[in-house]
Motif scaffolding. Structure first.
Motif, PDB file in Angstrom:
ATOM      1  N   ARG A   1       0.827  -1.187   0.000  1.00  4.00           N
ATOM      2  CA  ARG A   1       0.000   0.000   0.000  1.00  4.00           C
ATOM      3  C   ARG A   1       0.876   1.258   0.000  1.00  4.00           C
ATOM      4  NH1 ARG A   1      -4.554   0.027   4.389  1.00  4.00           N
ATOM      5  NH2 ARG A   1      -2.729   0.217   5.685  1.00  4.00           N
ATOM      6  N   PRO A   2       0.548   2.266  -0.822  1.00  9.37           N
ATOM      7  CA  PRO A   2       1.364   3.475  -0.814  1.00  9.37           C
ATOM      8  C   PRO A   2       1.174   4.249   0.485  1.00  9.37           C
ATOM      9  CG  PRO A   2      -0.555   3.811  -2.183  1.00  9.37           C
ATOM     10  CD  PRO A   2      -0.570   2.371  -1.772  1.00  9.37           C
ATOM     11  N   LEU A   3       2.151   5.091   0.789  1.00 11.70           N
ATOM     12  CA  LEU A   3       2.114   5.920   1.990  1.00 11.70           C
ATOM     13  C   LEU A   3       0.958   6.914   1.906  1.00 11.70           C
ATOM     14  CD1 LEU A   3       4.065   5.721   4.273  1.00 11.70           C
ATOM     15  CD2 LEU A   3       5.526   7.395   3.138  1.00 11.70           C
ATOM     16  N   LEU A   4       0.930   7.581   0.742  1.00 19.14           N
ATOM     17  CA  LEU A   4      -0.105   8.588   0.530  1.00 19.14           C
ATOM     18  C   LEU A   4      -0.843   8.229  -0.745  1.00 19.14           C
ATOM     19  CD1 LEU A   4      -1.307  11.485   1.137  1.00 19.14           C
ATOM     20  CD2 LEU A   4       0.412  12.345  -0.426  1.00 19.14           C
ATOM     21  N   SER A   5      -2.157   8.222  -0.665  1.00 23.32           N
ATOM     22  CA  SER A   5      -2.937   7.887  -1.841  1.00 23.32           C
ATOM     23  C   SER A   5      -4.012   8.954  -2.048  1.00 23.32           C
ATOM     24  CB  SER A   5      -3.559   6.501  -1.649  1.00 23.32           C
ATOM     25  OG  SER A   5      -4.310   6.183  -2.787  1.00 23.32           O
ATOM     26  N   VAL A   6      -3.974   9.594  -3.202  1.00 21.76           N
ATOM     27  CA  VAL A   6      -4.909  10.677  -3.501  1.00 21.76           C
ATOM     28  C   VAL A   6      -5.707  10.297  -4.737  1.00 21.76           C
ATOM     29  CG1 VAL A   6      -5.101  13.116  -4.135  1.00 21.76           C
ATOM     30  CG2 VAL A   6      -3.317  12.390  -2.549  1.00 21.76           C
ATOM     31  N   ARG A   7      -7.044  10.315  -4.622  1.00 19.54           N
ATOM     32  CA  ARG A   7      -7.893  10.032  -5.790  1.00 19.54           C
ATOM     33  C   ARG A   7      -8.893  11.158  -5.982  1.00 19.54           C
ATOM     34  NH1 ARG A   7      -4.549   7.458  -6.426  1.00 19.54           N
ATOM     35  NH2 ARG A   7      -4.222   5.238  -6.770  1.00 19.54           N
ATOM     36  N   ASP A   8      -8.896  11.697  -7.188  1.00 23.62           N
ATOM     37  CA  ASP A   8      -9.868  12.734  -7.569  1.00 23.62           C
ATOM     38  C   ASP A   8      -9.958  13.881  -6.558  1.00 23.62           C
ATOM     39  OD1 ASP A   8     -10.619  11.636  -9.978  1.00 23.62           O
ATOM     40  OD2 ASP A   8     -12.031  10.260  -9.023  1.00 23.62           O
ATOM     41  N   LEU A   9      -8.807  14.447  -6.243  1.00 22.56           N
ATOM     42  CA  LEU A   9      -8.782  15.604  -5.344  1.00 22.56           C
ATOM     43  C   LEU A   9      -9.161  16.852  -6.136  1.00 22.56           C
ATOM     44  CD1 LEU A   9      -7.945  17.082  -2.663  1.00 22.56           C
ATOM     45  CD2 LEU A   9      -5.665  17.242  -3.657  1.00 22.56           C
ATOM     46  N   THR A  10     -10.185  17.544  -5.660  1.00 20.51           N
ATOM     47  CA  THR A  10     -10.627  18.772  -6.310  1.00 20.51           C
ATOM     48  C   THR A  10     -10.645  19.888  -5.271  1.00 20.51           C
ATOM     49  OG1 THR A  10     -11.954  17.571  -7.911  1.00 20.51           O
ATOM     50  CG2 THR A  10     -12.525  19.873  -7.574  1.00 20.51           C
ATOM     51  N   ILE A  11     -10.040  21.015  -5.606  1.00 20.84           N
ATOM     52  CA  ILE A  11     -10.046  22.153  -4.689  1.00 20.84           C
ATOM     53  C   ILE A  11     -10.723  23.309  -5.397  1.00 20.84           C
ATOM     54  CG2 ILE A  11      -8.625  23.772  -3.362  1.00 20.84           C
ATOM     55  CD1 ILE A  11      -6.418  21.638  -3.390  1.00 20.84           C
ATOM     56  N   ARG A  12     -11.714  23.901  -4.721  1.00 19.74           N
ATOM     57  CA  ARG A  12     -12.321  25.091  -5.306  1.00 19.74           C
ATOM     58  C   ARG A  12     -12.564  26.129  -4.247  1.00 19.74           C
ATOM     59  NH1 ARG A  12     -16.416  23.791  -8.906  1.00 19.74           N
ATOM     60  NH2 ARG A  12     -16.263  21.553  -9.028  1.00 19.74           N
TER      61      ARG A  12
ATOM     62  N   ASP B   1      -0.136   8.672  -6.150  1.00 16.89           N
ATOM     63  CA  ASP B   1       0.317   7.953  -4.958  1.00 16.89           C
ATOM     64  C   ASP B   1       1.754   8.346  -4.662  1.00 16.89           C
ATOM     65  OD1 ASP B   1      -2.012   6.543  -4.726  1.00 16.89           O
ATOM     66  OD2 ASP B   1      -1.288   4.810  -5.878  1.00 16.89           O
ATOM     67  N   VAL B   2       2.110   8.320  -3.396  1.00 13.97           N
ATOM     68  CA  VAL B   2       3.508   8.490  -3.025  1.00 13.97           C
ATOM     69  C   VAL B   2       3.869   7.353  -2.087  1.00 13.97           C
ATOM     70  CG1 VAL B   2       5.240   9.992  -1.978  1.00 13.97           C
ATOM     71  CG2 VAL B   2       3.297  10.998  -3.166  1.00 13.97           C
ATOM     72  N   GLY B   3       4.924   6.613  -2.430  1.00 17.92           N
ATOM     73  CA  GLY B   3       5.399   5.544  -1.555  1.00 17.92           C
ATOM     74  C   GLY B   3       6.683   5.983  -0.886  1.00 17.92           C
ATOM     75  N   ILE B   4       7.531   5.026  -0.528  1.00 18.61           N
ATOM     76  CA  ILE B   4       8.832   5.389   0.030  1.00 18.61           C
ATOM     77  C   ILE B   4       9.740   5.690  -1.154  1.00 18.61           C
ATOM     78  CG2 ILE B   4      10.739   4.626   1.487  1.00 18.61           C
ATOM     79  CD1 ILE B   4       8.722   3.289   3.177  1.00 18.61           C
ATOM     80  N   GLU B   5       9.653   6.906  -1.644  1.00 18.06           N
ATOM     81  CA  GLU B   5      10.344   7.320  -2.862  1.00 18.06           C
ATOM     82  C   GLU B   5      10.352   8.835  -2.876  1.00 18.06           C
ATOM     83  OE1 GLU B   5       7.892   6.425  -6.264  1.00 18.06           O
ATOM     84  OE2 GLU B   5       6.073   6.839  -5.137  1.00 18.06           O
ATOM     85  N   ARG B   6      11.056   9.390  -3.865  1.00 22.33           N
ATOM     86  CA  ARG B   6      11.094  10.845  -3.983  1.00 22.33           C
ATOM     87  C   ARG B   6      10.263  11.240  -5.201  1.00 22.33           C
ATOM     88  NH1 ARG B   6      17.336  10.749  -4.349  1.00 22.33           N
ATOM     89  NH2 ARG B   6      16.634   8.965  -5.548  1.00 22.33           N
ATOM     90  N   VAL B   7       9.140  11.881  -4.926  1.00 26.97           N
ATOM     91  CA  VAL B   7       8.233  12.266  -6.002  1.00 26.97           C
ATOM     92  C   VAL B   7       8.214  13.786  -6.102  1.00 26.97           C
ATOM     93  CG1 VAL B   7       5.862  12.168  -6.850  1.00 26.97           C
ATOM     94  CG2 VAL B   7       6.808  10.246  -5.578  1.00 26.97           C
ATOM     95  N   ALA B   8       8.256  14.305  -7.316  1.00 31.10           N
ATOM     96  CA  ALA B   8       8.215  15.746  -7.509  1.00 31.10           C
ATOM     97  C   ALA B   8       6.867  16.155  -8.074  1.00 31.10           C
ATOM     98  CB  ALA B   8       9.316  16.171  -8.467  1.00 31.10           C
ATOM     99  N   LEU B   9       6.384  17.295  -7.592  1.00 28.81           N
ATOM    100  CA  LEU B   9       5.185  17.900  -8.154  1.00 28.81           C
ATOM    101  C   LEU B   9       5.672  19.191  -8.789  1.00 28.81           C
ATOM    102  CD1 LEU B   9       2.173  17.207  -8.104  1.00 28.81           C
ATOM    103  CD2 LEU B   9       1.966  18.494  -5.996  1.00 28.81           C
ATOM    104  N   VAL B  10       5.734  19.234 -10.123  1.00 26.97           N
ATOM    105  CA  VAL B  10       6.292  20.407 -10.798  1.00 26.97           C
ATOM    106  C   VAL B  10       5.236  21.174 -11.570  1.00 26.97           C
ATOM    107  CG1 VAL B  10       8.763  20.315 -11.246  1.00 26.97           C
ATOM    108  CG2 VAL B  10       7.279  18.672 -12.343  1.00 26.97           C
ATOM    109  N   GLY B  11       5.467  22.460 -11.695  1.00 26.37           N
ATOM    110  CA  GLY B  11       4.554  23.304 -12.453  1.00 26.37           C
ATOM    111  C   GLY B  11       4.854  24.756 -12.146  1.00 26.37           C
ATOM    112  N   GLU B  12       4.209  25.655 -12.904  1.00 23.90           N
ATOM    113  CA  GLU B  12       4.467  27.071 -12.703  1.00 23.90           C
ATOM    114  C   GLU B  12       3.476  27.640 -11.693  1.00 23.90           C
ATOM    115  OE1 GLU B  12       6.603  28.740 -16.416  1.00 23.90           O
ATOM    116  OE2 GLU B  12       4.599  28.158 -17.007  1.00 23.90           O
ATOM    117  N   SER B  13       3.619  28.936 -11.387  1.00 21.38           N
ATOM    118  CA  SER B  13       2.734  29.491 -10.365  1.00 21.38           C
ATOM    119  C   SER B  13       1.288  29.425 -10.836  1.00 21.38           C
ATOM    120  CB  SER B  13       3.128  30.919 -10.022  1.00 21.38           C
ATOM    121  OG  SER B  13       3.430  31.652 -11.160  1.00 21.38           O
ATOM    122  N   GLY B  14       0.411  29.150  -9.899  1.00 19.24           N
ATOM    123  CA  GLY B  14      -1.005  29.052 -10.237  1.00 19.24           C
ATOM    124  C   GLY B  14      -1.413  27.685 -10.735  1.00 19.24           C
ATOM    125  N   SER B  15      -0.487  26.728 -10.791  1.00 13.91           N
ATOM    126  CA  SER B  15      -0.855  25.414 -11.314  1.00 13.91           C
ATOM    127  C   SER B  15      -1.567  24.583 -10.255  1.00 13.91           C
ATOM    128  CB  SER B  15       0.380  24.679 -11.835  1.00 13.91           C
ATOM    129  OG  SER B  15       1.300  24.481 -10.796  1.00 13.91           O
TER     130      SER B  15
END
Lengths: 288, 231
Positions: A18-29, A45-59
């Motif tokens: 099982r992953p450490l963090l599991s996100v499904r259909d997260l919507t923020i408004r 999902d994020v497990g025991i690993e290095r995951v990057a969330l990349v993007g520009e401002s406002g993404s």
């Protein structure tokens, strides 16, 4: 074909352990602006690993981190099909459980230590506070010294210093020490090096990645710098206007054929680009 | 020909503290793009502010476009038109309660432009902005659009020396690329001398003919194109 298809690590992990963090259909408004969600139904999902969330401002990358930490303030609200951390359902967590979780198993490092640290407490007191809140049995003085020397701040004067007496890089490392004090399972770092000089960036990132590897900790690194991410992470998720538009192994970022990832990768200036126009992308072509 | 010649320039911001700029020498050729790069606090922005006439508390000798400004005096005559600066933060450098039109018309009136309104709209399209944005306020524009306005403002008086203080460090990478392309284009169009301050070696290497590495208030080394190519 994007490299989303050939990199199925998250799928295999979901089926196996099982992953450490599991996100499904997260919507923020925003409650006040109902029309278009700021983060639009993202899953990862994020497990025991290095995951990057990349993007520009406002993404929406920072808001995603805040939603995972349960730190969204009105008028923003998050909904998710699933938001699970280490077997706990974060969507229905009582305040007391949140207080236990944040700063112990789940930790967040912010962009600018000058604003994130408490200006009227010494570094030592602030780290000890983390231990008082989460682990009463530990020898606090000793543990404080340990975590500070782990981030390269072994000088005993640091413990007695106030945040304003430290440089930007030292402040950032002190904040990191504070977050590592309770050996978190997942560390979320929101642009941890954007306020630092080039030399210090490398230092802080190497430190975080080394800890992630040696302590078997998951790391979610939020960044706008693709080249940085390619060097330090295992996987990358590319966000654009609230959606994950591209994902795959970080080492393969340069080879992605998604137009947004390609543009972000190749728009960095250098000695080789002298005398030529830098590639810019057509925002209309990528869609609304 | 030399556009900027600085000899043993010293600047103290606080009387007792060590000087921020410490007997610095600099020579920039006419038409050159010269970069200044170094860690925070090395004095690169202070040097630029002295050359722009913003910081007038300095000692030493400065020759700017064949004129010799004096310390503690405002720039006079031609220098006020010929030296222009673009600042780092496009959120702070534009008046929040003036429309873009007003921001751009003010310098045009000061230099006694013939048809200011026409010239203002022309200035906007030169930096790739829709002339319809003239009636907007800064908060109604994106960061990249605001920096374009700041560049348009600097270009209105057809300067011979353009000073750029971290012009893209507050911008996203893709917007940075657009602004750097614009700066290269206007540099060619206006045949100016440019001094560019940045902490980003990539930006310096992309833009500059030569670059000075600054450390503790001095230029330690000047890199030529062959060295910049390897960045």
């Amino acid at each position: 074909m994007h490299w989303r298809t050939d990199c199925a690590t998250s799928v295999t992990r979901a089926m196996g352990e099982r992953p450490l963090l599991s996100v499904r259909d997260l919507t923020i408004r925003s409650v006040t602006a109902r029309d278009r969600p700021i983060v639009d139904s993202i899953s990862f999902d994020v497990g025991i690993e290095r995951v990057a969330l990349v993007g520009e401002s406002g993404s929406g990358k920072s808001l995603t981190a805040r939603a995972v930490m349960g730190l969204l303030a009105p008028p923003l609200e998050a909904r998710a099909e699933r938001l699970e951390f280490d077997g706990e359902d974060l969507t229905r967590l009582a305040q007391r459980r949140w207080d236990r979780l944040r700063g112990s198993k789940l930790a967040l490092v912010l962009q600018d230590a000058r604003y994130a640290l408490n200006p009227v407490l010494t570094i030592g007191r602030q780290i000890e506070e983390m231990l008082v809140l989460h682990d009463k049995a530990v020898d606090r003085k000793r543990r404080t010294r340990e975590v500070l020397s782990a981030v390269g701040l072994a000088d005993p004067r640091v413990v007695r210093s106030y945040p304003h007496q430290l440089s930007g890089g030292m402040g950032q490392r002190a904040m990191l020490a504070m977050m590592l004090a309770n050996s978190p399972k997942l560390l979320i770092a929101d642009e941890p090096t954007s306020a630092l000089d080039a030399d210090l960036r490398t230092q802080v990132l190497e430190l975080m990645c080394e800890r992630a590897l040696t302590q078997a900790m998951g790391l979610l690194l939020i960044s706008h710098d693709l080249h940085q991410v390619a060097r330090y992470c295992d996987r990358a998720l590319v966000m654009y206007r609230g959606r994950i538009v591209d994902e795959g192994s970080a080492a393969q970022l340069a080879a992605s054929n998604h137009p947004y990832t390609r543009a972000l990768w190749s728009c960095a200036p250098s000695g080789r680009t002298h005398g030529s126009r830098l590639p810019v992308f057509d925002r209309e072509a990528i869609g609304p | 020909m030399t556009a900027v010649a600085v000899e043993s320039l010293s600047v103290r911001l606080v009387d007792a503290a060590p000087p921020v700029i410490d007997s610095l020498d600099l020579a920039v050729d006419d038409g050159e793009v010269f970069g200044l790069v170094g860690p925070s606090g090395c004095g690169k922005s202070t040097l630029l502010r002295v050359l722009a006439g913003v910081n007038r508390d300095w000692r030493g000798s400065i020759e700017l476009l064949n004129l010799r400004p004096k310390p503690h005096r405002r720039f006079r005559g031609g220098l006020r038109r010929d030296v222009q600066m673009v600042f780092q933060d496009p959120f702070a450098s534009l008046h929040p309660r003036h429309t873009i039109a007003r921001t751009l018309l003010e310098p045009l009136r000061l230099i006694g432009s013939e048809r200011p309104r026409e010239r203002m709209l022309q200035g906007l399209s030169e930096v790739g902005l829709d002339p319809r944005l003239a009636s907007r306020y800064p908060h109604e524009l994106s960061g990249g659009q605001r920096q374009r306005v700041a560049i348009a403002r600097a270009l209105l008086s057809s300067p011979r020396l353009l000073l750029l203080d971290e012009p893209t460090s507050a911008l996203d990478p893709s917007v940075q690329a657009e602004i750097l392309n614009l700066l290269v284009a206007v540099k060619i169009e206006h045949a100016m001398t440019v001094i560019l301050v940045s902490h980003d070696m990539g930006v310096i290497a992309h833009m500059c003919d030569r670059a000075g590495l600054m450390q503790r208030g001095r230029i330690e080394r000047v890199l030529g194109r062959d060295e910049l190519d390897r960045v």
